[in-house]
Scaffold this active site. Sequence first.
Site, PDB file in Angstrom:
ATOM      1  N   CYS A  94      16.416 -54.620 -22.122  1.00 46.24           N
ATOM      2  CA  CYS A  94      17.884 -54.752 -21.633  1.00 46.24           C
ATOM      3  C   CYS A  94      17.900 -55.371 -20.228  1.00 46.24           C
ATOM      4  CB  CYS A  94      18.625 -53.515 -21.801  1.00 46.24           C
ATOM      5  SG  CYS A  94      20.181 -53.741 -21.793  1.00 46.24           S
ATOM      6  N   HIS A 191      17.376 -50.091 -27.135  1.00 44.83           N
ATOM      7  CA  HIS A 191      17.191 -48.885 -26.683  1.00 44.83           C
ATOM      8  C   HIS A 191      16.817 -47.963 -27.951  1.00 44.83           C
ATOM      9  CE1 HIS A 191      19.013 -50.115 -22.848  1.00 44.83           C
ATOM     10  NE2 HIS A 191      19.850 -50.700 -23.568  1.00 44.83           N
TER      11      HIS A 191
END
Length: 239
Positions: A94, A191
């Site tokens: 991310c 994630h």
Amino acid sequence: MSNSYLRVVWVYPDLLSTYGDRGNLLAIAHRARARGIEVEPIGVRSDQPLPYQADLYLIGGGEDGPQAVAAQRLVQDGTLRQAADRGVPVLGICAGYQLLGESFVASGERCQGLGILDLRSDRGESRAVGEVAGESHPNLGIGPITGFENHGGRTHLGSAVQPLAKVTHGIGNDGQHEGAWAGHVVGSYMHGPALARNPLLADLLISWATGGRQLQPLDDTWPNRLREERLSALASDQG
């Protein structure tokens, strides 16, 4: 480093450690130790220099402010860029993925990245939140990927990188591709944490970090059950 010993650096956990991304460190340690490979996990805060001698660097996600600070300090430190240039594996998730590129946008400002990966990131019209899945690049040999995304960025790949996967569900970089890789550097919006949900990606990083060591298979009953549940749920939604 020795094929039976790994120094794994968890980069700036005080700034970049959201959505359970520390689980990537735990997954690497578990899967390496299960094969008799000793692991030394090293957490390095943002006010500390990164160790030059390491076998794998892991970077997690974070909010805009901490991401911008982390990028600035990593550029000044220089170690991560040097390690990547030497072929040391790096995984960025991310915000950690975006800062591996040439530039990204944080809090409305364009920020300098590390320039390790040929990509740039900006902001999308809407936030990407939910499950993301795709068919990974065939050269990686890790099969379908699955994760959870929560980001406002859109990432545009240059010619010197390959997408990690072709998106089958979710947004990833741009609705078509998810993540990027070049050499031994991988970036992703996943994630979950990513390496718990994608154990073959964890094994690929371990293999790279041990000089291409051939890893014996593990009993992945529970990781595979989780993957099957998530991928089946996505298939049912699309059906």
